[in-house]
Structures are given as structure tokens and as C-alpha cells.
Design a protein around this motif. Structure first.
Motif, PDB file in Angstrom:
ATOM      1  N   GLN A 105       0.805  -1.210   0.000  1.00  0.00           N
ATOM      2  CA  GLN A 105       0.000   0.000   0.000  1.00  0.00           C
ATOM      3  C   GLN A 105       0.844   1.270   0.000  1.00  0.00           C
ATOM      4  O   GLN A 105       0.430   2.300  -0.544  1.00  0.00           O
ATOM      5  CB  GLN A 105      -0.907  -0.005   1.224  1.00  0.00           C
ATOM      6  CG  GLN A 105      -1.883   1.160   1.283  1.00  0.00           C
ATOM      7  CD  GLN A 105      -2.847   1.018   2.425  1.00  0.00           C
ATOM      8  OE1 GLN A 105      -2.487   0.526   3.487  1.00  0.00           O
ATOM      9  NE2 GLN A 105      -4.080   1.423   2.211  1.00  0.00           N
ATOM     10  N   TYR A 106       2.024   1.201   0.599  1.00  0.00           N
ATOM     11  CA  TYR A 106       2.881   2.381   0.658  1.00  0.00           C
ATOM     12  C   TYR A 106       3.957   2.394  -0.427  1.00  0.00           C
ATOM     13  O   TYR A 106       4.710   3.363  -0.522  1.00  0.00           O
ATOM     14  CB  TYR A 106       3.525   2.508   2.038  1.00  0.00           C
ATOM     15  CG  TYR A 106       2.515   2.852   3.119  1.00  0.00           C
ATOM     16  CD1 TYR A 106       1.780   4.030   3.049  1.00  0.00           C
ATOM     17  CD2 TYR A 106       2.292   2.010   4.195  1.00  0.00           C
ATOM     18  CE1 TYR A 106       0.859   4.359   4.023  1.00  0.00           C
ATOM     19  CE2 TYR A 106       1.369   2.334   5.176  1.00  0.00           C
ATOM     20  CZ  TYR A 106       0.648   3.519   5.084  1.00  0.00           C
ATOM     21  OH  TYR A 106      -0.279   3.843   6.058  1.00  0.00           O
ATOM     22  N   ALA A 107       4.052   1.355  -1.235  1.00  0.00           N
ATOM     23  CA  ALA A 107       4.956   1.360  -2.390  1.00  0.00           C
ATOM     24  C   ALA A 107       4.216   1.987  -3.567  1.00  0.00           C
ATOM     25  O   ALA A 107       3.916   1.344  -4.577  1.00  0.00           O
ATOM     26  CB  ALA A 107       5.432  -0.048  -2.710  1.00  0.00           C
ATOM     27  N   LEU A 108       3.913   3.261  -3.442  1.00  0.00           N
ATOM     28  CA  LEU A 108       3.002   3.942  -4.350  1.00  0.00           C
ATOM     29  C   LEU A 108       3.547   4.026  -5.768  1.00  0.00           C
ATOM     30  O   LEU A 108       2.776   4.051  -6.733  1.00  0.00           O
ATOM     31  CB  LEU A 108       2.704   5.336  -3.802  1.00  0.00           C
ATOM     32  CG  LEU A 108       2.124   5.338  -2.375  1.00  0.00           C
ATOM     33  CD1 LEU A 108       2.193   6.730  -1.781  1.00  0.00           C
ATOM     34  CD2 LEU A 108       0.710   4.826  -2.382  1.00  0.00           C
ATOM     35  N   VAL A 109       4.874   4.072  -5.906  1.00  0.00           N
ATOM     36  CA  VAL A 109       5.430   4.133  -7.261  1.00  0.00           C
ATOM     37  C   VAL A 109       5.231   2.809  -7.989  1.00  0.00           C
ATOM     38  O   VAL A 109       5.329   2.766  -9.221  1.00  0.00           O
ATOM     39  CB  VAL A 109       6.926   4.528  -7.238  1.00  0.00           C
ATOM     40  CG1 VAL A 109       7.085   5.973  -6.786  1.00  0.00           C
ATOM     41  CG2 VAL A 109       7.743   3.582  -6.374  1.00  0.00           C
ATOM     42  N   GLY A 110       4.952   1.731  -7.268  1.00  0.00           N
ATOM     43  CA  GLY A 110       4.582   0.484  -7.936  1.00  0.00           C
ATOM     44  C   GLY A 110       3.266   0.629  -8.673  1.00  0.00           C
ATOM     45  O   GLY A 110       3.111   0.157  -9.806  1.00  0.00           O
ATOM     46  N   ALA A 161      -8.932  10.571 -10.215  1.00  0.00           N
ATOM     47  CA  ALA A 161      -9.782   9.385 -10.084  1.00  0.00           C
ATOM     48  C   ALA A 161      -9.051   8.226  -9.421  1.00  0.00           C
ATOM     49  O   ALA A 161      -9.672   7.247  -9.022  1.00  0.00           O
ATOM     50  CB  ALA A 161     -10.301   8.952 -11.456  1.00  0.00           C
ATOM     51  N   ILE A 162      -7.722   8.328  -9.334  1.00  0.00           N
ATOM     52  CA  ILE A 162      -6.924   7.247  -8.748  1.00  0.00           C
ATOM     53  C   ILE A 162      -6.405   7.676  -7.392  1.00  0.00           C
ATOM     54  O   ILE A 162      -5.696   8.684  -7.276  1.00  0.00           O
ATOM     55  CB  ILE A 162      -5.743   6.866  -9.656  1.00  0.00           C
ATOM     56  CG1 ILE A 162      -6.235   6.334 -10.995  1.00  0.00           C
ATOM     57  CG2 ILE A 162      -4.859   5.828  -8.975  1.00  0.00           C
ATOM     58  CD1 ILE A 162      -5.107   5.978 -11.952  1.00  0.00           C
ATOM     59  N   ASP A 163      -6.746   6.945  -6.365  1.00  0.00           N
ATOM     60  CA  ASP A 163      -6.124   7.080  -5.054  1.00  0.00           C
ATOM     61  C   ASP A 163      -5.029   6.026  -5.011  1.00  0.00           C
ATOM     62  O   ASP A 163      -5.305   4.826  -4.960  1.00  0.00           O
ATOM     63  CB  ASP A 163      -7.157   6.840  -3.947  1.00  0.00           C
ATOM     64  CG  ASP A 163      -6.583   7.040  -2.553  1.00  0.00           C
ATOM     65  OD1 ASP A 163      -5.351   6.899  -2.391  1.00  0.00           O
ATOM     66  OD2 ASP A 163      -7.367   7.313  -1.618  1.00  0.00           O
ATOM     67  N   LEU A 164      -3.778   6.453  -5.058  1.00  0.00           N
ATOM     68  CA  LEU A 164      -2.668   5.517  -5.188  1.00  0.00           C
ATOM     69  C   LEU A 164      -2.579   4.513  -4.044  1.00  0.00           C
ATOM     70  O   LEU A 164      -1.916   3.490  -4.164  1.00  0.00           O
ATOM     71  CB  LEU A 164      -1.346   6.292  -5.289  1.00  0.00           C
ATOM     72  CG  LEU A 164      -1.187   7.160  -6.539  1.00  0.00           C
ATOM     73  CD1 LEU A 164       0.090   7.984  -6.443  1.00  0.00           C
ATOM     74  CD2 LEU A 164      -1.177   6.306  -7.798  1.00  0.00           C
ATOM     75  N   ARG A 165      -3.248   4.774  -2.940  1.00  0.00           N
ATOM     76  CA  ARG A 165      -3.244   3.829  -1.820  1.00  0.00           C
ATOM     77  C   ARG A 165      -4.121   2.622  -2.086  1.00  0.00           C
ATOM     78  O   ARG A 165      -3.957   1.579  -1.448  1.00  0.00           O
ATOM     79  CB  ARG A 165      -3.736   4.519  -0.545  1.00  0.00           C
ATOM     80  CG  ARG A 165      -2.905   5.701  -0.090  1.00  0.00           C
ATOM     81  CD  ARG A 165      -3.627   6.430   1.027  1.00  0.00           C
ATOM     82  NE  ARG A 165      -4.923   6.959   0.590  1.00  0.00           N
ATOM     83  CZ  ARG A 165      -5.848   7.449   1.413  1.00  0.00           C
ATOM     84  NH1 ARG A 165      -5.637   7.457   2.715  1.00  0.00           N
ATOM     85  NH2 ARG A 165      -6.980   7.917   0.923  1.00  0.00           N
ATOM     86  N   PHE A 166      -5.071   2.764  -3.030  1.00  0.00           N
ATOM     87  CA  PHE A 166      -6.076   1.726  -3.246  1.00  0.00           C
ATOM     88  C   PHE A 166      -6.245   1.482  -4.743  1.00  0.00           C
ATOM     89  O   PHE A 166      -6.720   2.359  -5.469  1.00  0.00           O
ATOM     90  CB  PHE A 166      -7.422   2.144  -2.640  1.00  0.00           C
ATOM     91  CG  PHE A 166      -7.351   2.514  -1.185  1.00  0.00           C
ATOM     92  CD1 PHE A 166      -6.959   1.583  -0.232  1.00  0.00           C
ATOM     93  CD2 PHE A 166      -7.675   3.796  -0.770  1.00  0.00           C
ATOM     94  CE1 PHE A 166      -6.896   1.926   1.104  1.00  0.00           C
ATOM     95  CE2 PHE A 166      -7.611   4.148   0.566  1.00  0.00           C
ATOM     96  CZ  PHE A 166      -7.223   3.208   1.515  1.00  0.00           C
ATOM     97  N   SER A 167      -5.866   0.301  -5.192  1.00  0.00           N
ATOM     98  CA  SER A 167      -6.005  -0.014  -6.612  1.00  0.00           C
ATOM     99  C   SER A 167      -7.464   0.050  -7.045  1.00  0.00           C
ATOM    100  O   SER A 167      -8.356  -0.403  -6.320  1.00  0.00           O
ATOM    101  CB  SER A 167      -5.473  -1.425  -6.875  1.00  0.00           C
ATOM    102  OG  SER A 167      -5.888  -1.886  -8.137  1.00  0.00           O
ATOM    103  N   PRO A 168      -7.742   0.575  -8.254  1.00  0.00           N
ATOM    104  CA  PRO A 168      -9.107   0.539  -8.785  1.00  0.00           C
ATOM    105  C   PRO A 168      -9.491  -0.850  -9.305  1.00  0.00           C
ATOM    106  O   PRO A 168     -10.622  -1.051  -9.736  1.00  0.00           O
ATOM    107  CB  PRO A 168      -9.062   1.555  -9.928  1.00  0.00           C
ATOM    108  CG  PRO A 168      -7.644   1.543 -10.390  1.00  0.00           C
ATOM    109  CD  PRO A 168      -6.821   1.308  -9.148  1.00  0.00           C
ATOM    110  N   TYR A 169      -8.556  -1.792  -9.256  1.00  0.00           N
ATOM    111  CA  TYR A 169      -8.814  -3.149  -9.724  1.00  0.00           C
ATOM    112  C   TYR A 169      -9.086  -4.119  -8.563  1.00  0.00           C
ATOM    113  O   TYR A 169     -10.012  -4.907  -8.609  1.00  0.00           O
ATOM    114  CB  TYR A 169      -7.619  -3.673 -10.522  1.00  0.00           C
ATOM    115  CG  TYR A 169      -7.234  -2.808 -11.687  1.00  0.00           C
ATOM    116  CD1 TYR A 169      -7.869  -2.920 -12.916  1.00  0.00           C
ATOM    117  CD2 TYR A 169      -6.199  -1.869 -11.569  1.00  0.00           C
ATOM    118  CE1 TYR A 169      -7.509  -2.134 -13.988  1.00  0.00           C
ATOM    119  CE2 TYR A 169      -5.822  -1.078 -12.637  1.00  0.00           C
ATOM    120  CZ  TYR A 169      -6.482  -1.206 -13.852  1.00  0.00           C
ATOM    121  OH  TYR A 169      -6.122  -0.418 -14.904  1.00  0.00           O
ATOM    122  N   LEU A 170      -8.219  -4.065  -7.516  1.00  0.00           N
ATOM    123  CA  LEU A 170      -8.348  -5.001  -6.405  1.00  0.00           C
ATOM    124  C   LEU A 170      -7.557  -4.486  -5.215  1.00  0.00           C
ATOM    125  O   LEU A 170      -6.379  -4.114  -5.352  1.00  0.00           O
ATOM    126  CB  LEU A 170      -7.819  -6.389  -6.807  1.00  0.00           C
ATOM    127  CG  LEU A 170      -7.774  -7.470  -5.720  1.00  0.00           C
ATOM    128  CD1 LEU A 170      -9.182  -7.810  -5.224  1.00  0.00           C
ATOM    129  CD2 LEU A 170      -7.061  -8.728  -6.231  1.00  0.00           C
TER     130      LEU A 170
END
Length: 393
Positions: A105-110, A161-170
Motif C-alpha cells: 500500500q505504501y509502495a506507491l510508485v509500484g 480518479a486514482i487514489d494511489l493507496r487503493f487499486s481501482p482493480y483489487l
């Protein structure tokens, strides 16, 4: 079969869950590669697993609490480590060409690297701070500002639209509703319970010193707060001395923090936690979600002494579930600690509460369930849009 790339951070408590999920994926026949610090990962994943090294940036120790600790977490840890690993992670995604990137969750650049290369990603949440946010004034505004700074590390346009902490996929939450209750969760979040697997680097333990005639308690403050625990350990030693005739205590502490443990205490810098859990009668913890869920998965009640970050939230969830009790890390007296420990040892209601939570974890499925969700994501047709929206067929 599908290809997965895990992007992890160099914190021991953040490695256990992805390791277990990766093991479950490999057991199902999938290909698993890793991106993270070589020194942390190679002993865990073995010599043959594909590894894209990032190097390692060590965290600064701090003693803040409340919102000050959240600011330190982001400004002193999360942002610098993401800046440090950014290029290595982007190269790993480009070179490995995974079907799914699995991101701490904190490896946001991933997440950003997956987004850049048109690859779906999944987020795993090893803590509760973001998943079930605390009631701290300014928390949301501060985190949003920091996310903007992460976007600025790349040449990608910011996508609100993207919160980098939470994937929009899973999003994989390593807990269950037995703890989170009715707290709203991110979109596309599934709760799998803790992901427990084999730890190849588990340390040896002095089983010859284990006294089977006494009950057993593990006392730990995790890997990131030991420098704050000297006085807490001193009070715990005094508290458990009153119970020494019937309780043996295992403490995770280095010799400089606990130089002369009393006779009823077994102290070591690291212990094989998952080997100990089935043999324990109680755990005293700072409230890290990993330790707490490992204990409750084995039906072991807990005394929680929260320090910072998500610890107060986890403590509240534990007490609401009837699986343990809370004490003040900084100010609980030895008498307070003795009373709390005696309660969870002797009141069967706490063990029953822990058992109920553990059953909810088992029903959620753990690492095997997380692996199934990831495999389903890899097999699902996905239209990746440059704007950052994700349409799942």
C-alpha cells in the motif's frame, strides 16, 4: 498460468503477508517475481526466484504520536523510500511484463509504474491506518497532499480518479469484518484475513528453556518501535514478576533494550512467532495489525498497548470484538499491566472473543483466498484507460 510482480518495502512486518501470498500463487502454478531490497528478500524467496533489486533505504527512528506520527510516516518514510525506488520499480515492470503488479500500500510508485505501462495492479494493506482511517483532525487533507507529491515524482499527469493507496482493480485487506465492523472500505476491497505462510528465515528458539508447566505470554512491540519500549518493557517485567510462579514470558527485545531479563523471561531480538502462537496463552503487543491478527488467528487473546499510526484503531477493534483489552503504552503502571494480563489469561470471555475472530479469518481464506483473487484479476479482460479509469469486463 499468470505472471505476478510483487513490489515490497524493506520493513519486516510488510514482508510476511506478500511472502505467504506469493507462496500460495506459486503452489497454484503461477510465476512470481519480486521487486525490493535484495538483502531482505533473497533469504525469503530463495536463490532461484526472479528478483529486481531496488537497493535499501533505512527508516529514521522517531517517537511521535497522533498526527505528528502520521506526518513523520509520510514525510520521513513513505515519500523518501518511493523516491528512492521509483526508477528501479519502473524498470522492473517494463522488463518483467507481468499480468498483475501486486503492490504494498505504501509502495506507491509500484502503482504508478503499473499505470504507466498499462498493467493492472492490486494493493495489499498490511495495516489499518489507511484501510480504516483514524479520527484525527487533518488526516485526510494531509494524506491527499502527500499523494500529490508522489504523482509529482513522475511525468504522468495527476489523475484525481486514482487514489494511489487503493487499486481501482483489487484491494486486499488482511483482516475481516470481525475487526473492521461496519467501517466503510475502499471500492473493490476484499477482506481475506491475515496471510500466514512459511517463514524460511525464522530464527531458532531455545525450546529447552520452555517450561510446559507454566502459561506463556509473548511481549512484542514489533520492529519499528523497540527504541521506544525500554521503559514499557521495564514495567512489563515488574508486572509479570507478580505472576512468575505460573507464567513464562517471551520478549522480543535486543540486549541493549532488555539487558538483564529476570528468570521467568526468555528474551531474544527475534523469535519464530508463528511457531510460538499455537503454544501461547496471551500476547502483549503495540497493536501492529500483523502481530494482532497472527495472535487472533490462533485464538490467542491480546493486551494492546497502542503507540501511534494505526495502533489505536486496532486496539479499539480488538476491544470491540471482545478479543482483548487495551492499556496505555506510556503510562500504564505495573499494577495496571498485571491486571490486564491476568484478565485475558483468566477470563474465558477474551479467549472466546479471540476464537470468534480467528474463525472469521479462517472463513475469509487467508493467503489462498488472496491468491485466488489475484489469479482472477489476471485472467479478467481489462480495458486500461490512459485517464486512469479501469473497466473490468
Amino acid at each position: 498460468m499468470s505472471r505476478f510482480l510483487f513490489v515490497v518495502l524493506p520493513v519486516a512486518s510488510h514482508l510476511n503477508a506478500p511472502l505467504a501470498i506469493g507462496q500460495a500463487l506459486r503452489a497454484a502454478g503461477h510465476e512470481v517475481a519480486w521487486c525490493g531490497p535484495r538483502t531482505d528478500l533473497r533469504p525469503l524467496i530463495g536463490p532461484d526466484a526472479t528478483l529486481y533489486p531496488t537497493g535499501k533505504r533505512y527508516f529514521r527512528l522517531d517517537g511521535e504520536t497522533g498526527m505528528a506520527s502520521v506526518r513523520t510516516l509520510w514525510e520521513g518514510h513513505v515519500l523518501p523510500v518511493n523516491r528512492f525506488i521509483r526508477d528501479a520499480v519502473d524498470r522492473a515492470v517494463a522488463d518483467h511484463r507481468p499480468d498483475v503488479v501486486v503492490v504494498d500500500q505504501y509502495a506507491l510508485v509500484g502503482a504508478l509504474a503499473a499505470h504507466r505501462h498499462g498493467v493492472p495492479w492490486a494493493t495489499f494493506c498490511v495495516g489499518a491506518l489507511e484501510l480504516t482511517p483514524p479520527d484525527l483532525p487533518g488526516f485526510g487533507d494531509h494524506v491527499r497532499a502527500q499523494l500529490g507529491r508522489v504523482w509529482a515524482m513522475t511525468d504522468l499527469p495527476v489523475d484525481d480518479a486514482i487514489d494511489l493507496r487503493f487499486s481501482p482493480y483489487l484491494v486486499l485487506g488482511l483482516t475481516s469484518t470481525a475487526l473492521t465492523g461496519a467501517t466503510p472500505l475502499p471500492a473493490r476491497c476484499v477482506l481475506t484475513g491475515p496471510a500466514l505462510g512459511h517463514h524460511p528465515d525464522a530464527p531458532a528458539f531455545d525450546w529447552a528453556a520452555w517450561d510446559p508447566s507454566r502459561r506463556h505470554v509473548l511481549v512484542t512491540v514489533g520492529t519499528m518501535a523497540e527504541h521506544l519500549a525500554r521503559d514499557f518493557y521495564r514495567r512489563m517485567m515488574a508486572a509479570t514478576a507478580a505472576l512468575a510462579d505460573r507464567v513464562q514470558v517471551v520478549v522480543t527485545a535486543s540486549p541493549d533494550v532488555l539487558p538483564e531479563p529476570p528468570a521467568h523471561v526468555l528474551a531474544a531480538p527475534r523469535v519464530p512467532v508463528l511457531e510460538l502462537m499455537p503454544r501461547l496463552d496471551a500476547v502483549v503487543s503495540h497493536g501492529g495489525l500483523g502481530t494482532i491478527t497472527e495472535a487472533l488467528a490462533h485464538g490467542v487473546p491480546v493486551v494492546v498497548a497502542p503507540i501511534r499510526h494505526d495502533h489505536p484503531t486496532v486496539a479499539r477493534q480488538v476491544t470491540d470484538a471482545g478479543a482483548g483489552t487495551e492499556v496505555a503504552f506510556a503510562s500504564a503502571t505495573p499494577a495496571d499491566l498485571t491486571a490486564a494480563l491476568t484478565a485475558v489469561l483468566d477470563d474465558p470471555g477474551y479467549r472466546e472473543g479471540a476464537r470468534r475472530v480467528g474463525e472469521s479469518f479462517a472463513a475469509a481464506g487467508g493467503a489462498a483466498a488472496a491468491a485466488r483473487h489475484l489469479a482472477a484479476l489476471a485472467a479478467r479482460p481489462i480495458e486500461h484507460c490512459p485517464s486512469g479509469t479501469a473497466a473490468l469486463a
